[in-house]
Every structure is written in C-alpha cells, then in structure tokens.
Design a protein around this motif. Structure first.
Motif, PDB file in Angstrom:
ATOM      1  N   LEU A 209      40.273  27.356  49.960  1.00  0.00           N
ATOM      2  CA  LEU A 209      41.613  27.886  49.717  1.00  0.00           C
ATOM      3  C   LEU A 209      41.983  27.699  48.243  1.00  0.00           C
ATOM      4  N   VAL A 210      41.454  26.628  47.637  1.00  0.00           N
ATOM      5  CA  VAL A 210      41.697  26.381  46.208  1.00  0.00           C
ATOM      6  C   VAL A 210      41.088  27.507  45.381  1.00  0.00           C
ATOM      7  N   VAL A 211      39.887  27.942  45.754  1.00  0.00           N
ATOM      8  CA  VAL A 211      39.223  29.039  45.048  1.00  0.00           C
ATOM      9  C   VAL A 211      40.037  30.318  45.184  1.00  0.00           C
ATOM     10  N   ILE A 212      40.521  30.568  46.407  1.00  0.00           N
ATOM     11  CA  ILE A 212      41.324  31.771  46.645  1.00  0.00           C
ATOM     12  C   ILE A 212      42.639  31.701  45.877  1.00  0.00           C
ATOM     13  N   THR A 213      43.244  30.495  45.837  1.00  0.00           N
ATOM     14  CA  THR A 213      44.490  30.312  45.083  1.00  0.00           C
ATOM     15  C   THR A 213      44.274  30.577  43.602  1.00  0.00           C
ATOM     16  N   GLY A 214      43.163  30.073  43.067  1.00  0.00           N
ATOM     17  CA  GLY A 214      42.845  30.319  41.665  1.00  0.00           C
ATOM     18  C   GLY A 214      42.665  31.800  41.383  1.00  0.00           C
ATOM     19  N   ALA A 215      41.969  32.472  42.311  1.00  0.00           N
ATOM     20  CA  ALA A 215      41.778  33.921  42.151  1.00  0.00           C
ATOM     21  C   ALA A 215      43.114  34.649  42.220  1.00  0.00           C
ATOM     22  N   GLY A 216      43.952  34.212  43.176  1.00  0.00           N
ATOM     23  CA  GLY A 216      45.265  34.848  43.322  1.00  0.00           C
ATOM     24  C   GLY A 216      46.116  34.697  42.073  1.00  0.00           C
ATOM     25  N   LEU A 217      46.029  33.504  41.459  1.00  0.00           N
ATOM     26  CA  LEU A 217      46.805  33.270  40.241  1.00  0.00           C
ATOM     27  C   LEU A 217      46.341  34.184  39.119  1.00  0.00           C
ATOM     28  N   ILE A 218      45.020  34.327  38.962  1.00  0.00           N
ATOM     29  CA  ILE A 218      44.477  35.206  37.922  1.00  0.00           C
ATOM     30  C   ILE A 218      44.885  36.651  38.168  1.00  0.00           C
ATOM     31  N   PHE A 219      44.775  37.104  39.436  1.00  0.00           N
ATOM     32  CA  PHE A 219      45.144  38.482  39.757  1.00  0.00           C
ATOM     33  C   PHE A 219      46.634  38.724  39.529  1.00  0.00           C
TER      34      PHE A 219
ATOM     35  N   GLN B  18      36.128  37.070  29.296  1.00  0.00           N
ATOM     36  CA  GLN B  18      37.346  36.274  29.124  1.00  0.00           C
ATOM     37  C   GLN B  18      37.950  35.909  30.483  1.00  0.00           C
ATOM     38  N   PHE B  19      37.980  36.878  31.388  1.00  0.00           N
ATOM     39  CA  PHE B  19      38.538  36.599  32.716  1.00  0.00           C
ATOM     40  C   PHE B  19      37.644  35.652  33.506  1.00  0.00           C
ATOM     41  N   ALA B  20      36.349  35.756  33.338  1.00  0.00           N
ATOM     42  CA  ALA B  20      35.420  34.833  34.011  1.00  0.00           C
ATOM     43  C   ALA B  20      35.690  33.397  33.549  1.00  0.00           C
ATOM     44  N   ILE B  21      35.909  33.216  32.257  1.00  0.00           N
ATOM     45  CA  ILE B  21      36.221  31.888  31.722  1.00  0.00           C
ATOM     46  C   ILE B  21      37.550  31.388  32.290  1.00  0.00           C
ATOM     47  N   SER B  22      38.556  32.288  32.343  1.00  0.00           N
ATOM     48  CA  SER B  22      39.866  31.894  32.881  1.00  0.00           C
ATOM     49  C   SER B  22      39.757  31.465  34.337  1.00  0.00           C
ATOM     50  N   VAL B  23      39.021  32.231  35.143  1.00  0.00           N
ATOM     51  CA  VAL B  23      38.824  31.889  36.555  1.00  0.00           C
ATOM     52  C   VAL B  23      38.115  30.538  36.676  1.00  0.00           C
ATOM     53  N   PHE B  24      37.068  30.360  35.885  1.00  0.00           N
ATOM     54  CA  PHE B  24      36.309  29.096  35.891  1.00  0.00           C
ATOM     55  C   PHE B  24      37.227  27.914  35.576  1.00  0.00           C
ATOM     56  N   LEU B  25      38.046  28.033  34.546  1.00  0.00           N
ATOM     57  CA  LEU B  25      38.906  26.928  34.119  1.00  0.00           C
ATOM     58  C   LEU B  25      40.020  26.658  35.127  1.00  0.00           C
ATOM     59  N   ILE B  26      40.619  27.700  35.677  1.00  0.00           N
ATOM     60  CA  ILE B  26      41.724  27.510  36.628  1.00  0.00           C
ATOM     61  C   ILE B  26      41.229  26.841  37.907  1.00  0.00           C
TER      62      ILE B  26
ATOM     63  N   LYS C 287      40.629  50.610  36.415  1.00  0.00           N
ATOM     64  CA  LYS C 287      39.549  50.095  35.572  1.00  0.00           C
ATOM     65  C   LYS C 287      39.720  48.592  35.352  1.00  0.00           C
ATOM     66  N   PHE C 288      40.975  48.182  35.140  1.00  0.00           N
ATOM     67  CA  PHE C 288      41.242  46.772  34.853  1.00  0.00           C
ATOM     68  C   PHE C 288      41.161  45.907  36.118  1.00  0.00           C
ATOM     69  N   ILE C 289      41.447  46.517  37.259  1.00  0.00           N
ATOM     70  CA  ILE C 289      41.286  45.789  38.528  1.00  0.00           C
ATOM     71  C   ILE C 289      39.820  45.408  38.720  1.00  0.00           C
ATOM     72  N   TRP C 290      38.944  46.345  38.411  1.00  0.00           N
ATOM     73  CA  TRP C 290      37.518  46.072  38.534  1.00  0.00           C
ATOM     74  C   TRP C 290      37.061  45.005  37.541  1.00  0.00           C
ATOM     75  N   LEU C 291      37.573  45.063  36.324  1.00  0.00           N
ATOM     76  CA  LEU C 291      37.222  44.056  35.318  1.00  0.00           C
ATOM     77  C   LEU C 291      37.634  42.664  35.782  1.00  0.00           C
ATOM     78  N   THR C 292      38.862  42.586  36.367  1.00  0.00           N
ATOM     79  CA  THR C 292      39.358  41.293  36.853  1.00  0.00           C
ATOM     80  C   THR C 292      38.524  40.801  38.031  1.00  0.00           C
ATOM     81  N   ALA C 293      38.167  41.716  38.935  1.00  0.00           N
ATOM     82  CA  ALA C 293      37.367  41.346  40.106  1.00  0.00           C
ATOM     83  C   ALA C 293      35.980  40.847  39.696  1.00  0.00           C
ATOM     84  N   ILE C 294      35.365  41.530  38.746  1.00  0.00           N
ATOM     85  CA  ILE C 294      34.044  41.109  38.271  1.00  0.00           C
ATOM     86  C   ILE C 294      34.140  39.740  37.592  1.00  0.00           C
ATOM     87  N   GLY C 295      35.236  39.541  36.825  1.00  0.00           N
ATOM     88  CA  GLY C 295      35.470  38.249  36.186  1.00  0.00           C
ATOM     89  C   GLY C 295      35.567  37.127  37.213  1.00  0.00           C
TER      90      GLY C 295
END
Length: 373
Positions: free
Chosen positions: A337-347, A4-12, A301-309
C-alpha cells in the motif's frame, strides 16, 4: 522527463518505507515498563554482600512503588554466558544462554509478563538456587511443548524450569533478543546481583531520589551514589545509533528537490506542447471537441511518461529498501500500500501540473488564435 519521474518515485517510496522503520524503532514495545525506573549500580564488593539489606531499606522510602535487584543493569550487554543442555540434545552438545541473577520481585517490578508457569514470588530466596525462569527466546530454543518442571543442566547443575516470561529488549534494537535464564543466586558469585532497580510512583522524584541517597549513605561512606533513569539511558542509546533519522531527513530533502525539478520540467514541456498544438486545439474546438477531449489529447503523452517513470522507480525503491532493512534485527514488512500511495502522490502532483496548463489551453477562445493565423 521519464528518468526524472523514476527518480521521484524511487525517492518518495523509499522515504515512506524508511519513515515507517524509524517510527517502528522509536515506538516499539520494549517488553517492560521503563517509565520512572531508576537503576543504581553497586560497584563495591562489600556493598554487594549487603545488597538485599540495602534493597529492603530503600523499599521504605516515600514514593517507591517497587524495588528489585539484578545481576545485569538496564540497558545491559548481557555478558554472563553459560552453557545449557537438556534431554534430547546429542551427547556433548550444548547451547549458549545468558544468565541473569534476580530476586523474587524482578518480573513484577519491571512489569515483564509471565507467559506460562510462575516467577520466583512464591519461593524463598534461600531455597531458589535450583529453579530457573526462561525468556521466550530460550524457551523456543528448547523446542518442547510444555517446559514447566522440565530439567535442564546449566553450569554443571540440574535446574528446574518453573516459568517462561515474555522477551524484553535489554539493549540495542539492532541486536536480536538472546536466550536468557533468570535465577536466584547467593551473594559472592560471579553473577550475583550488583544493580538495584527502583520503580518510582511519585510526582516528587527529587524527594524520592534524596531518600534513596540517604539510605545509600547509611551503608556506604566512600562509594558515590550513582544512578540513572532507565528511559533516558535507552533513549540515549537509540539516539546514538539512530543514524536512520538523518538518513530519512536526507531522503526527504532529495525527494522534495526531485519532485520540484520534475514538476518544473513537466510544466515547461506541457507549456511548450500546448503552444505547439494551439492551432490543432483551436480547430478541434471549432469542430466541436469538448474540454475533456482536448485535455486528454494533450495530456495522454505525459500520462504514459509518468506511468513508465513509476514502473522504473517503484521496483528499484522496493529492492533498495529491502536490502537496507536487512541490517535490522527487527524491521517492518514492506506493505505494498506504501508503494501504491507513493505512486498516487506522484500521479496527483503530475496531474495538478499537467491539468493546470491543459485546462487553460482547452478553455481558451479558438477565435483569438485563428485570427492571428
């Protein structure tokens, strides 16, 4: 959860990049000033023979800042293609180049910058047939350092290059600007001017248009005065082609839904985990563990799940958008920077979701739970 988080990262990340491309296409500098520019089509052959007289009469209308004539309208498909040859090309080889017949006021009226050399302003219209001005793309095609006064052959005639102007977008942004040679031609040829371009400088546009109409009627009694505003016509083209805006809206909707689903799922899992670890949390608190230590215990545990996503979703988003951008002749470069921003938003969203429950569990009174045990 990781999926689910992988999909969210992809879409953002994809949404951010698509937005940048759509914004780029709507704000791009066309290379000329399209504001308050009116294009008048001259269809009648007899009127085309008088087009310079019509131009000169229209120049006297109130509110007219500049006027010029051209063999191509704006926007244009650039249909007049000839062959160009120059010294250095192998024998028999030539390159295609688009020909646009203009008058000495063309570049000044459209506000197209001259890169080097000069335009036709200093030349008399009757003495300019053997001189040409190239756009930057045509100049790059010839690949010579100094093109001024260089001789080229176009249409079987030797012509002298007197200037180079900036490229300007004459049509769709989905097509690259092509090599263009501007020249002055007499009436009656296949590429002779059949368009009048008028630069207005007035708040009373209707009065100026009526003045142009009056001049038109003095020359023509059977051809209707037909005109369009160049900026509006360009906007209509971009709106009709801009399915990317709809594509962006679709991505935004799916991104929001995906984030909501991910957050709800994460909230439920964190709630279940804190409930499951209530006894351990209570004992640790009694033994002196701090709130931050307990929060880290629950959330790692959830930090790792988000990072893997993120590691799954980000490369897919970059690959997808790079492939999508290939369809555009002019596109943005992906700024990471856009990729990092997207990751930051998800985190950030994940931390807010995780932190709410873990903090509530970490500050709870262990006595309440242990008493029930």
């Amino acid at each position: 959860m990781t999926f689910q988080f992988a999909i969210s990262v992809f879409l953002i990340i994809s949404t951010f990049i698509i937005f940048q491309q759509v914004h780029y296409m709507t704000k791009i500098n066309l290379g000329f000033n399209k504001e308050q520019l009116v294009s008048i089509k001259v269809e009648d052959r007899k009127l085309q023979d008088k087009i310079k007289l019509i131009r000169d009469e229209m120049a006297n209308v109130a509110g007219i800042a500049g006027i010029t004539i051209s063999g191509e309208s704006l926007p244009s498909d650039m249909n007049n293609t000839w062959d160009i040859r120059w010294e250095g090309l192998p024998n028999g080889e030539s390159k295609p180049i688009h020909m646009v017949s203009v008058d000495p006021q063309f570049f000044e009226t459209l506000e197209i910058p001259i890169v080097t050399g000069k335009g036709f302003e200093a030349l008399h219209e009757n003495d300019s047939a053997n001189f040409i001005v190239l756009n930057q793309t045509a100049a790059n095609l010839i690949e010579k350092q100094d093109l001024i006064l260089e001789k080229v052959e176009i249409g079987g005639l030797k012509r002298t290059i007197i200037g180079v102007v900036d490229d300007y977008y004459y049509g769709s942004l989905q097509e690259k600007v092509k090599p263009i040679a501007f020249l002055i031609t007499p009436s009656g040829t296949r590429i002779s001017p059949d368009n009048i371009l008028v630069r207005l400088n007035t708040d009373d546009v209707i009065k100026s248009i009526n003045g142009l109409d009056d001049v038109w009627k003095s020359f023509s009694t059977n051809e209707y005065f037909s005109f369009h505003f160049v900026d509006e016509t360009f906007q209509n083209i971009y709106d009709s082609e801009n399915s990317e805006s709809q594509f962006l809206n679709l991505f935004v909707i799916f991104a929001i839904i995906s984030i909501l689903v991910s957050c709800l799922g994460l909230y439920g899992v964190v709630l279940f985990t804190t409930e499951e670890k209530s006894k351990e949390i209570s004992i640790r608190k009694v033994l002196g563990s701090s709130t931050s230590q307990i929060m880290f215990l629950i959330s790692r545990k959830f930090i790792w799940l988000t990072a893997i996503g993120f590691m799954l979703g980000a490369p897919l988003a970059v690959y997808f958008t790079l492939d999508w951008l290939q369809q555009f002749s002019y596109s943005i470069e992906i700024v990471y920077l856009v990729v990092i921003t997207g990751a930051g938003l998800i985190f950030l969203i994940s931390w807010i979701t995780i932190g709410f429950n873990t903090f509530k569990a970490a500050i709870s009174n262990p006595v309440d739970y242990l008493r029930n045990e």
